[in-house]
Write an enzyme that holds these catalytic residues in place. Sequence first.
Site, PDB file in Angstrom:
ATOM      1  N   GLY A 178       9.461  -6.810  -1.279  1.00  0.00           N
ATOM      2  CA  GLY A 178       8.322  -6.517  -0.598  1.00  0.00           C
ATOM      3  C   GLY A 178       7.175  -6.234  -1.919  1.00  0.00           C
TER       4      GLY A 178
ATOM      5  N   GLY B 236       3.535  -5.713  -1.068  1.00  0.00           N
ATOM      6  CA  GLY B 236       2.372  -5.174  -0.496  1.00  0.00           C
ATOM      7  C   GLY B 236       1.871  -4.227  -1.482  1.00  0.00           C
ATOM      8  CG  LEU B 237      -1.931  -1.959  -0.928  1.00  0.00           C
ATOM      9  CD1 LEU B 237      -2.588  -0.846  -0.051  1.00  0.00           C
ATOM     10  CD2 LEU B 237      -2.457  -2.402  -2.192  1.00  0.00           C
TER      11      LEU B 237
ATOM     12  CB  SER C 174     -13.861  -1.293  10.576  1.00  0.00           C
ATOM     13  OG  SER C 174     -14.304  -0.198   9.999  1.00  0.00           O
TER      14      SER C 174
ATOM     15  NE  ARG D 125      -7.784   4.575  12.987  1.00  0.00           N
ATOM     16  CZ  ARG D 125      -7.396   4.160  11.792  1.00  0.00           C
ATOM     17  NH1 ARG D 125      -6.020   3.976  11.742  1.00  0.00           N
ATOM     18  NH2 ARG D 125      -8.262   3.570  10.827  1.00  0.00           N
TER      19      ARG D 125
ATOM     20  CD  GLU E  93       2.845   0.058   8.439  1.00  0.00           C
ATOM     21  OE1 GLU E  93       2.450  -0.879   7.979  1.00  0.00           O
ATOM     22  OE2 GLU E  93       2.865  -0.004   9.851  1.00  0.00           O
TER      23      GLU E  93
ATOM     24  NE  ARG F 233      -2.012   4.371   8.719  1.00  0.00           N
ATOM     25  CZ  ARG F 233      -3.122   3.995   8.799  1.00  0.00           C
ATOM     26  NH1 ARG F 233      -4.054   4.427   8.155  1.00  0.00           N
ATOM     27  NH2 ARG F 233      -3.575   2.857   9.751  1.00  0.00           N
TER      28      ARG F 233
ATOM     29  CG  LEU G  13      -5.524   0.841   2.051  1.00  0.00           C
ATOM     30  CD1 LEU G  13      -7.005   0.345   1.932  1.00  0.00           C
ATOM     31  CD2 LEU G  13      -4.811  -0.289   2.322  1.00  0.00           C
TER      32      LEU G  13
END
Lengths: 250, 228, 663
Positions: C40, C42-43, C284, C337, C453, C463, C469
Site C-alpha cells: 500500500g 497511501g499516506l 466537504s 457525522r 485505515e 471518526r 490523514l
Amino acid sequence: MDLILKVWRQKNNKDNGRFENYKVKANEHMSFLEMMDVLNEDLLAKKEEPIAFEHDCREGICGSCNMVIDGRPHGPNNGTTTCQLHMRFFKDGDTITVEPWRVKAFPVIKDLVVDRSAFDRIIQSGGYISVNTGQAQDANAIPIEKDLAGQAFDAATCIGCGACAAACPNASAMLFTSAKINHLGLLPQGEVEHSKRVQAMVTQMDEEGFGMCSNTGACEVDCPKEISISNIALMNRSYVGSVFGSDKGS
Amino acid sequence: MRWLINFLSSSLGQKIIMSLTGLFLISFLTVHLLGNLSLLSDDGGYTFNTYAYFMTHNPLIKATSYGLYFFIVLHAIQGLVIALKNRMARGANRYAVKAKGNASFSSKNMALLGTLVLAFLFIHMGDFWLRMKLDWLPTVVYEGYAEPIADLYGRVAMQFQNPLIVIAYVIGQIVLGLHLWHGFQSAFQSLGLNHPKYTPFIKGLGKAYSILVPAGFAIIPIVHFLFK
Amino acid sequence: MKLDGKTPKGPLDDKWTNYRSKMDLVAPNNKRRLDVIVVGTGLAGASAASTLGELGYNVKCFTFHDSPRRAHSIAAQGGINAAKNYQNDGDSVYRLFYDTIKGGDYRSRESNVHRLAEVSRNIIDQAAAQGVPFAREYGGLLANRSFGGVQVSRTFYARGQTGQQLLLGAYQSLSRQISLGSVKMYNRHEMLDVVKIDGKARGIIARNLLTGELERHAAHCVVLATGGYGNVFYLSTNAMGSNVTAAWRAVKRGAYMANPCYTQIHPTCIPVSGDYQSKLTLMSESLRNDGRVWVPKNKEDVMAIREGRKTGNDIPEGDRDYYLERRYPAFGNLVPRDVASRAAKVACDEGHGVNSTGLAVYLDFSDAIQRYGKSEANTMGNHSPDAATIKRLGTAVIEAKYGNLFEMYEKITGENPYIFPMKIYPAVHYTMGGLWVDYNLETNVPGLFALGEANFSDHGANRLGASALMQGLADGYFVLPYTIGTFLCNEIRTPKIDPNAPEFEEAETSTRARLEKILSIKGNQTVESFHRRLGKIMWEYCGMSRNAEGLKKGRQMIRDLKAEFHKDVFVPGTQTEFNPELEKALRVADFIELGENMMVDALDRNESCGGHFREEYTEEGEAQRNDEDYTYVSAWEWDDDQPILHKEELIFENVELKTRSYK
C-alpha cells in the site's frame, strides 16, 4: 440516448490495434465512465472481453482516468477529468471516438490503458525535497507569503494524469515537469536544491522520449486542473539559470 | 565544455537555440523592411541601389550577414530536428480525430510554415541576391561612386510586373506572418520571459509585428505592379 | 485467547516517550540486513516505506495502482488535525486526545489515541518541510479552520485538496528513497496472500497485474497499509479500486479483524441518481457551517418536488422542517457525522425525501447568502440594499468560500446550487474497523503490522473529521518506524528469508488454485452484478441502522450470495494476462466474506455507539451505549461457519465515560 462508440481495442503492446464500433444505451445523468461500465456489462453478457480502461477515484483527483474523447484528452469540457464528464454534454445519436493517450513514452498496455511510469521516474529523478522524517523544524519557522504559497499550490495541484503530453502536438511532458519543479522551487524549503532538481528532472524528461515544447498551449487547455503554461516559461528560466549561473558541472 | 554540449543538446537548450535565432531573424526582418521601403520612392532606384551597395560593401555589415546566413541555417536545421523528434515522440499511431480548439493553427504548424518560408526564401534569394552575387545584373553609374553599381532596383521593378510573382510574394508574406504570429511570443516563452504584467504586452506586440511587417513587405510588389 | 494490547505502564502523558526511549533498537549495520515489505502506498504506506528506507532497512513496496501517487488518500478534501495551538485558542495534546476519544464514543484505546495526539504536531512540521503548500495567513504563517463539532481551530488544510498535497509529499519522499535504492517499488502488483513461517509473517504472494504472474516476495516482516473496506457497500465515497483483499487475506491466515461493524456514514454526499451509478461523491463537511438542512413538512409538497412540479424554492418558510435545528438546538446543523446521517435517514424513511428516489434532503444556502449579502452591502456603505444586490453580494461570498465544491456539484448533477438548494444524502465514507493491532501496530500474527485505515486502532466507533490523514501519517512517519524495531531487534540473526521455502510453495499453489477456480466457473452473472447485490444487502441490513432480525437475515442472504457467486460468476480471460475482471472478482469474493463478518459483529454488539446504531438500543431516539457489557474491542478470528470472538477490554484511566448529547 443511443450512442455509437468507436473505441480503440488493442490486445497488448505488440498488437497493432484497431477501432471497434459499439452501440450503447446511456442516459444523460451518467458519467462517461459509467456509460463505459454499461458498455462493458453488455459485452460481458455476450461473453465478450470488456474494454480495459483506467479509473479509480471517479471524482477527478487520482489522475487514473485517461481517454482521448473526440480528439481531446478528457473530452470536450475544459477543467474536467474523464470521470467528471457527464453524458448530458452529448446528444442522442452521437458517434464518439475514444482513444488512448498516444504518446511514445506512454506505451499502450491494453485497449485504453497506457503505462505512465515515465512520470514516476521524472519525480524520482529529483521531484522532492531531501528531508528525512524527523529532521523538520517547526512548521511556522519559515513564513511564506500567502500569494507565493498559492502559486506553489496552483502548480502542485497536478494529478499526474498525462493529459498535457497527450494533448501536446509534440507529446511533450513539459507542463507536468515544470509544475513539479515550480511547486517545489517557489517554496523556500525547496529552493535549496532547486538548481540540481531542475537539471535532473529535465534530463530525465528528455531520456523518457517526450517531445519538445513548441508553446502551442494545448496542454494548459486540456489540463483538467488548468495548470498554466507560464510554469513552462518559469522552468526554462530556472534551467538557463542553473546552467549558466552556477559553478557546478564542467 | 561538457556542460555546454549537454545544455545545447537538451530539449530546453534546443528550444532556446530556436528562440534566440528566431529573435535575431525577427530583428533582421525589421532592418530589411526599412531598407526595402526605399523601393517605393520615386527616384528611379537611386536610394535603393545605393542602399544595396552599402549593405553589400560595408565590412561590418558583410560580417553580420554571414552571421545571418548561419542563423537562418541553424534555425531551419534545428527546427527540422525538433519537428522530427516531436513526430517520433507521438509514437506509431496518431489520433484518429484531430483536436479542435485547444491550440492555434499557426502554433500547430510551425514546421510546415517554416519550411514554406524557407522555400520562399530560396526563390527570393535566387531572384535577387544570387544574381547580384554572380554579377548577373546590369549596372548603373551614380555620381560619387567610384564603380558602377548593380541595378537591383531594375530587376525588382521588372519582376514585379509579373502578376504570378506578385501573388507568390504576397502568399509568401502571409505564410511569414502566420509563422511570426506564433513565433514572436513563443520565443519569449521559451526564454522564460513570462511575466503576468509584461507578457500580454509582448503578445500584443508580436501580433502587431506579425501583421505589420509582412504587410509592409507585401505592399512593395503590389505597389510596383499597380502603379509603376 | 485474551488479547494483549501491550499498552506500556505509567502515566498517559509519558507512556510514548518512556516507551520509545527504552525500547530495543536495531543498529544501523543490522538494519541493512533486514528486509521489510510494505503493501500500500497511501499516506500510511508511503510514509512508512520512505521512513523505513531512510532508516536503512531494505524495503519492498507494493501497490496495485500504476503509480504510488494514485492511492485514495489523494481524495481527502477537508484537512488534517494537529494540536499545534497556533491559534492560541486553548488547544493541547490532551484536548485533541479527549476529543478523539469522545468522538469515537469511548470505544478506542486511550494509549494509542494519546500517542496520535502527541505526534500530530510533528506531522505538520514534516509536511511543511516537504513542501506541502498549506493555506497561509497574510503574515506568512499557517492558517487553520475548525472542523466537525470541536471547539478549537486545529485543522490545517490546502484548499479542498489536503489529502492530495499530503500524499504527494509522502509520494515524493518515497520517490527519493526509490531513487536512492533503499526502497524497491512494485507498481501494478496486488498482494494475494501472506506467507507465514513458524507463525511469523515472512512474505507475500503478489500478482503482477500486467502479466498475471504470481511472485513470491520474502522479508523479515510485512506491513499492511491497504486502506479501508467501505466498498463492501458497493456505493461509497471510496475509489473504485479500494478493497479489503490484502487485509482479508491476512485474516484468512489468522490475523483478527477488529470491530468490522463500525462504519462511518458521511452525511453530506451527492445522492444516488440511478442504478448505473458506480460511486458517490462527498461534499466537504465544511458546507454545514453555512448550509441549513431541511425537508418539506407536507407530503403534497414532497410529491410535487419528486414529480418536478415544484422546486425547493417554491416551499414557503413555514412549510419547511429544519429537522437538525429542531431536534438538536444546541449544535443544530453542526452535529457530528453519525448523528446528522441518522437524522437524514429518519426524515427520508418518514417519506420526506426530496428527489425521485426519495433519498435526499436539502442543504440550503439561501439564508447564508442573505446574511452575507446584507453584511457585505453594509461594509460597502449601502444600508438599504435591494434584494438583487443582497443576493449578488451574498452569492459572491459563498462562491469565495465553497466555489470548487459548488462547481463539482454542478458538474455531477447538472443543477446550479446557487439557485436551487443542494440535495444531499449520507453515504459510506470510512471504516473505523480493521485489522486488530497492539500498541506496536502489530497484529496478532507476529511480524505482521497494519497501519492507517487498515487497522482499527484510533477512532473507536466514530471518526472525527480531519483525523484520518493525521492517523495515516502518524502511523507511517512517527510510530511504526520505532515500533517495528520491537519485532526486528529479535531478528538480527535471522538470515534472509528463502522464497523457496515450502510455506511459499504452499501459498503460491493455493493462490493459483483460487484463481483457477474462479476463472473456471464461467457462469452467467458479472462480478459487478454480485458486488451491487452485496452492497444492497449491506446497506439494507448493516447500514445506518441495524437490528438483530435484519442482521440475521442479512447474514443468511450473504451466505446465499457467496454460494451463488462461486457457482455462477463469469470472469473472462485467463490468469496469465492483464485481466481487470479477474482482479475485481477476487476482491468481491473477499468483500462477501467480510460482509458476513460485519453482520456477525453488528449482531454481537447489543448497544448503539458511534457508527454502529442498533434500533433496539435507543433512548428517546438517540443512540444508547452499554458501557457495562460492551467496553471491549471485538476481534474476530475467521471461521467459515462461525467466526470466533476475542475480546480486548478497553480500560479508561484518564477519561470518564459519558453519554454524548448534542441537544
